[in-house]
Write an enzyme that holds these catalytic residues in place. Structure first.
Site, PDB file in Angstrom:
ATOM      1  N   ASP A 105       0.863  -1.181   0.000  1.00  0.00           N
ATOM      2  CA  ASP A 105       0.000   0.000   0.000  1.00  0.00           C
ATOM      3  C   ASP A 105       0.908   1.241   0.000  1.00  0.00           C
ATOM      4  OD1 ASP A 105      -1.939   1.921   0.609  1.00  0.00           O
ATOM      5  OD2 ASP A 105      -2.940   0.734   2.132  1.00  0.00           O
ATOM      6  N   ASP A 161      -7.280  -8.104   5.791  1.00  0.00           N
ATOM      7  CA  ASP A 161      -8.220  -8.032   6.913  1.00  0.00           C
ATOM      8  C   ASP A 161      -8.878  -6.677   7.077  1.00  0.00           C
ATOM      9  OD1 ASP A 161      -5.584  -6.973   7.883  1.00  0.00           O
ATOM     10  OD2 ASP A 161      -6.768  -6.644   9.701  1.00  0.00           O
TER      11      ASP A 161
HETATM   12  C1  PRP Z   1      -0.901  -4.840   5.828  1.00  0.00           C
HETATM   13  C2  PRP Z   1      -0.563  -5.640   4.582  1.00  0.00           C
HETATM   14  C3  PRP Z   1       0.857  -5.241   4.295  1.00  0.00           C
HETATM   15  C4  PRP Z   1       0.890  -3.787   4.752  1.00  0.00           C
HETATM   16  C5  PRP Z   1       0.778  -2.875   3.563  1.00  0.00           C
HETATM   17  O1  PRP Z   1      -0.343  -5.490   6.944  1.00  0.00           O
HETATM   18  O2  PRP Z   1      -0.656  -7.025   4.852  1.00  0.00           O
HETATM   19  O3  PRP Z   1       1.763  -5.999   5.055  1.00  0.00           O
HETATM   20  O4  PRP Z   1      -0.250  -3.596   5.617  1.00  0.00           O
HETATM   21  O5  PRP Z   1       0.673  -1.537   3.985  1.00  0.00           O
HETATM   22  P1  PRP Z   1       1.801  -0.471   3.717  1.00  0.00           P
HETATM   23  O6  PRP Z   1       2.341  -0.685   2.351  1.00  0.00           O
HETATM   24  O7  PRP Z   1       1.057   0.848   3.828  1.00  0.00           O
HETATM   25  O8  PRP Z   1       2.832  -0.602   4.776  1.00  0.00           O
HETATM   26  P2  PRP Z   1      -0.735  -5.115   8.439  1.00  0.00           P
HETATM   27  O9  PRP Z   1       0.295  -4.211   8.990  1.00  0.00           O
HETATM   28  O10 PRP Z   1      -2.161  -4.635   8.475  1.00  0.00           O
HETATM   29  O11 PRP Z   1      -0.615  -6.500   9.213  1.00  0.00           O
HETATM   30  P3  PRP Z   1      -1.342  -7.856   8.808  1.00  0.00           P
HETATM   31  O12 PRP Z   1      -0.599  -8.418   7.637  1.00  0.00           O
HETATM   32  O13 PRP Z   1      -1.197  -8.709  10.021  1.00  0.00           O
HETATM   33  O14 PRP Z   1      -2.766  -7.521   8.473  1.00  0.00           O
HETATM   34 MG    MG Z   2      -3.784  -5.683   8.359  1.00  0.00          MG
END
Ligand code: PRP
Ligand code: MG
Ligand code: MN
Length: 186
Positions: A105, A161
C-alpha cells in the site's frame, strides 16, 4: 450480521483470478530462482493465504520463514510506525530472500522489511505481492513481482483483513462503505 458475505460490496478478484496469478507468478519465480535455494519470507499475517498457494506453484527448492512487522494494528489505517513483532528464525546473511506480501500500500512495511533484511547481509531481497496499490505509495520501494494492481478501495479477503477479521474469505472483495463508516464514526 456476522456473516462474512454481508460485509462485501462486490467481488474484485475471484478464486480463479487468484489461482491464475499464482500460476503465472509461480512460473516466473521458478525461472528466476532456479538453483538459488531462496529463503521465502511470509509477512505475517496477511501473506499466509497467498504464500501457501504461490509456493505450491514454485518448482524451486526453498526454505520458509516468517516475519511479523505489523503497523496497522487492529485498525484500518497505517500508523506509520512499524515494529518487529516476531522476528525471522533464519540467518539471512548471503541468502536470496523473497518476501511474500498480500498487498503493498504505502510501501512503508515493505521498505522496512527490505531494509532490515538487506542490513543483515542478504545477497538479494525481492518481494512478490498479490496486490499492488500503487496510487497510495509513499516511499520508494520496488514491488518486484505482483499479481495485479488495485485501486484505492478497501479490499478484504484472501489474507487481507478489516480489524483482523475476514482474512479467510476465499476471494478478494471490496468492503461495504457502511462497514468502514461504523468504525470511523466511533
Ligand atoms: C498490511 C498488509 C501489508 C501492509 C501494507 O499489513 O498485509 O503488510 O499492511 O501496507 P503499507 O504498504 O502501507 O505498509 P498489516 O500491517 O495490516 O498487518 P497484517 O498483515 O497482520 O494484516
Ligand atoms: Mg492488516
Ligand atoms: Mn501485512
Amino acid at each position: 450480521g456476522d456473516n462474512i458475505n454481508d460485509i462485501i460490496d462486490h467481488k474484485l478478484f475471484s478464486e480463479e483470478d487468484i489461482h491464475e496469478m499464482c500460476v503465472r507468478l509461480g512460473k516466473q519465480l521458478t525461472e528466476d530462482y532456479a538453483g538459488k535455494k531462496p529463503l521465502v519470507v511470509g509477512a505475517l499475517k496477511g501473506a499466509i493465504y497467498f504464500l501457501t498457494d504461490l509456493t505450491r506453484q514454485m518448482d524451486v527448492a526453498h526454505q520458509l520463514d516468517f516475519l511479523d512487522v505489523s503497523s496497522y494494528g487492529d485498525g484500518f489505517e497505517s500508523t506509520g510506525k512499524i515494529k518487529v513483532v516476531t522476528d525471522l528464525a533464519a540467518d539471512v546473511k548471503d541468502r536470496d530472500v523473497l518476501i511474500i506480501e498480500d498487498i503493498v500500500d504505502t510501501g512503508l512495511t515493505l521498505k522496512f522489511m527490505k531494509d532490515l533484511i538487506k542490513g543483515r547481509g542478504a545477497k538479494s531481497v525481492k518481494c512478490c505481492a498479490m496486490l499492488n496499490k500503487e496510487a497510495r505509495r509513499n516511499v520508494d520501494v520496488d514491488v518486484d513481482y505482483y499479481g495485479s494492481k488495485v485501486g484505492n478501495e478497501f479490499v478484504v479477503g484472501y489474507g487481507l483483513d478489516f480489524l483482523n477479521m475476514y482474512r479467510n474469505l476465499p476471494y478478494v472483495g471490496v468492503l461495504k462503505p457502511e462497514v468502514i463508516q461504523k468504525y470511523v464514526n466511533k
